[in-house]
Design an enzyme around this catalytic site. Structure first.
Site, PDB file in Angstrom:
ATOM      1  N   LYS A  13      73.529  83.414  10.610  1.00  0.00           N
ATOM      2  CA  LYS A  13      72.737  82.530  11.483  1.00  0.00           C
ATOM      3  C   LYS A  13      72.100  83.334  12.616  1.00  0.00           C
ATOM      4  O   LYS A  13      70.931  83.123  12.945  1.00  0.00           O
ATOM      5  CB  LYS A  13      73.640  81.470  12.124  1.00  0.00           C
ATOM      6  CG  LYS A  13      74.160  80.398  11.195  1.00  0.00           C
ATOM      7  CD  LYS A  13      74.938  79.380  12.051  1.00  0.00           C
ATOM      8  CE  LYS A  13      75.673  78.358  11.237  1.00  0.00           C
ATOM      9  NZ  LYS A  13      76.470  77.426  12.080  1.00  0.00           N
ATOM     10  N   ASP A  73      75.009  73.413  13.494  1.00  0.00           N
ATOM     11  CA  ASP A  73      75.985  73.011  12.488  1.00  0.00           C
ATOM     12  C   ASP A  73      75.207  72.701  11.225  1.00  0.00           C
ATOM     13  O   ASP A  73      74.232  71.948  11.255  1.00  0.00           O
ATOM     14  CB  ASP A  73      76.826  71.814  12.945  1.00  0.00           C
ATOM     15  CG  ASP A  73      78.163  71.828  12.221  1.00  0.00           C
ATOM     16  OD1 ASP A  73      78.951  72.771  12.440  1.00  0.00           O
ATOM     17  OD2 ASP A  73      78.413  70.912  11.404  1.00  0.00           O
ATOM     18  N   ASP A 157      73.343  80.984  -0.124  1.00  0.00           N
ATOM     19  CA  ASP A 157      71.965  81.299  -0.526  1.00  0.00           C
ATOM     20  C   ASP A 157      71.822  81.702  -2.000  1.00  0.00           C
ATOM     21  O   ASP A 157      70.838  81.323  -2.639  1.00  0.00           O
ATOM     22  CB  ASP A 157      71.381  82.404   0.369  1.00  0.00           C
ATOM     23  CG  ASP A 157      70.896  81.856   1.712  1.00  0.00           C
ATOM     24  OD1 ASP A 157      70.668  80.638   1.813  1.00  0.00           O
ATOM     25  OD2 ASP A 157      70.753  82.652   2.657  1.00  0.00           O
ATOM     26  N   ARG A 183      66.958  75.507   8.563  1.00  0.00           N
ATOM     27  CA  ARG A 183      67.061  76.079   9.920  1.00  0.00           C
ATOM     28  C   ARG A 183      65.673  76.273  10.518  1.00  0.00           C
ATOM     29  O   ARG A 183      65.464  76.029  11.710  1.00  0.00           O
ATOM     30  CB  ARG A 183      67.841  77.402   9.850  1.00  0.00           C
ATOM     31  CG  ARG A 183      68.174  78.010  11.208  1.00  0.00           C
ATOM     32  CD  ARG A 183      69.291  79.032  11.112  1.00  0.00           C
ATOM     33  NE  ARG A 183      70.545  78.395  10.726  1.00  0.00           N
ATOM     34  CZ  ARG A 183      71.090  78.456   9.504  1.00  0.00           C
ATOM     35  NH1 ARG A 183      70.520  79.171   8.550  1.00  0.00           N
ATOM     36  NH2 ARG A 183      72.203  77.818   9.216  1.00  0.00           N
TER      37      ARG A 183
HETATM   38  P1  ITT Z   1      79.409  78.860  13.835  1.00  0.00           P
HETATM   39  O1  ITT Z   1      80.132  77.514  13.924  1.00  0.00           O
HETATM   40  O2  ITT Z   1      80.067  79.938  14.655  1.00  0.00           O
HETATM   41  O3  ITT Z   1      77.938  78.738  14.071  1.00  0.00           O
HETATM   42  P2  ITT Z   1      80.028  78.622  11.004  1.00  0.00           P
HETATM   43  O4  ITT Z   1      79.809  79.520   9.839  1.00  0.00           O
HETATM   44  O5  ITT Z   1      81.433  78.090  11.214  1.00  0.00           O
HETATM   45  O6  ITT Z   1      79.532  79.397  12.308  1.00  0.00           O
HETATM   46  P3  ITT Z   1      79.093  75.975  10.332  1.00  0.00           P
HETATM   47  O7  ITT Z   1      80.354  75.302  10.676  1.00  0.00           O
HETATM   48  O8  ITT Z   1      77.802  75.320  10.716  1.00  0.00           O
HETATM   49  O9  ITT Z   1      79.007  77.435  10.949  1.00  0.00           O
HETATM   50  O10 ITT Z   1      79.111  76.227   8.772  1.00  0.00           O
HETATM   51  C1  ITT Z   1      77.948  76.310   8.046  1.00  0.00           C
HETATM   52  C2  ITT Z   1      78.222  76.979   6.714  1.00  0.00           C
HETATM   53  O11 ITT Z   1      77.227  76.529   5.788  1.00  0.00           O
HETATM   54  C3  ITT Z   1      78.034  78.488   6.835  1.00  0.00           C
HETATM   55  O12 ITT Z   1      79.264  79.134   7.088  1.00  0.00           O
HETATM   56  C4  ITT Z   1      77.447  78.850   5.486  1.00  0.00           C
HETATM   57  O13 ITT Z   1      78.458  79.037   4.559  1.00  0.00           O
HETATM   58  C5  ITT Z   1      76.676  77.604   5.100  1.00  0.00           C
HETATM   59  N1  ITT Z   1      75.245  77.742   5.456  1.00  0.00           N
HETATM   60  C6  ITT Z   1      74.588  77.199   6.517  1.00  0.00           C
HETATM   61  N2  ITT Z   1      73.304  77.602   6.543  1.00  0.00           N
HETATM   62  C7  ITT Z   1      73.146  78.412   5.482  1.00  0.00           C
HETATM   63  C8  ITT Z   1      72.062  79.146   4.975  1.00  0.00           C
HETATM   64  O14 ITT Z   1      70.873  79.168   5.592  1.00  0.00           O
HETATM   65  N3  ITT Z   1      72.264  79.880   3.885  1.00  0.00           N
HETATM   66  C9  ITT Z   1      73.451  79.897   3.261  1.00  0.00           C
HETATM   67  N4  ITT Z   1      74.542  79.252   3.674  1.00  0.00           N
HETATM   68  C10 ITT Z   1      74.388  78.495   4.782  1.00  0.00           C
END
Ligand code: ITT
Length: 199
Positions: A13, A73, A157, A183
């Site tokens: 991210k 999120d 992805d 995003r």
């Molecule tokens: P933060 O809370 O610290 O931001 P996190 O990884 O725990 O990090 P989330 O709870 O939002 O964040 O989890 C989102 C998950 O969804 C992330 O870990 C990825 O596995 C997946 N994800 C989100 N956006 C993605 C993307 O653009 N490409 C691939 N996977 C994605």
């Protein structure tokens, strides 16, 4: 230039935000800062919880003034899995370490012949230095690939093929992902909202 604390430890991210918002000075969530709880049932709850938790911490520990705090999120919602892993995407298959294995597990859970429609969802919460927090969101429709393809991007992805394309987000160049991703769309909505508030 806007200075924003980015309340995320997810390096995928972080890289994407730097590419999507090159005109914003982004401060990464410091290593020594606490883990931000995300206990909500919806993306929106968790995004707000992270942004406001980070703002409260920064108020007493911050090293420089910021215009606001941004939290993301997000997750992959698969129709054949009743929308899962969805809000639990980061916590899916905790017994597996690598996303290669998590992606394989997820694909194996989808029954043969099932509807393969899926979407990535992103909710951004912005907690301004002073004032009320708000959220914006973005989504991208697509379908699950039959196997992992491509080494680009992060997380899920390699198994997600966006609508109108034959390649996964793992195969498509980052600049293509950034024209249509969940995003990117949420960032565009954030930009519009901030511009309306700070003309
Ligand atoms: P933060 O809370 O610290 O931001 P996190 O990884 O725990 O990090 P989330 O709870 O939002 O964040 O989890 C989102 C998950 O969804 C992330 O870990 C990825 O596995 C997946 N994800 C989100 N956006 C993605 C993307 O653009 N490409 C691939 N996977 C994605």
């Amino acid at each position: 230039m806007l200075t924003v604390l980015l309340a995320s430890r997810n390096t995928g991210k972080l890289r994407e935000f730097a590419e999507l918002m090159p005109d914003v000075h982004l401060i990464p969530w410091p290593q020594e800062a606490p883990e931000l709880p995300e206990t909500g049932a919806f993306f929106q709850d968790n995004a707000l919880q992270k942004a406001e938790g980070a703002r409260a911490w920064w108020e007493s520990h911050g090293t420089e003034p910021v215009d606001g705090v941004l939290a993301d999120d997000s997750g992959l919602c698969v129709d054949a899995l009743w929308g899962g892993p969805g809000v639990l995407s980061a916590r899916f298959a905790p017994d597996l370490d690598s996303y290669r294995d998590k992606n394989r597990r997820l694909l194996a859970m989808v029954p043969e012949g099932a509807d393969r429609h899926a979407r990535f969802v992103c909710v951004l919460a912005f907690a301004p230095h002073k004032g009320e927090s708000f959220t914006v969101s973005g989504a991208v429709e697509g379908r699950l690939a039959f196997e992992l393809r491509g080494g680009g991007g992060f997380g899920y992805d390699p198994i997600f093929v966006p609508e109108g394309f034959g390649q996964t987000f793992g195969e498509l160049p980052a600049d293509v992902k950034h024209t249509l991703s969940h995003r990117a769309r949420a960032c565009a909505a954030l930009r519009a909202r901030l511009a309306a508030e700070r003309p």
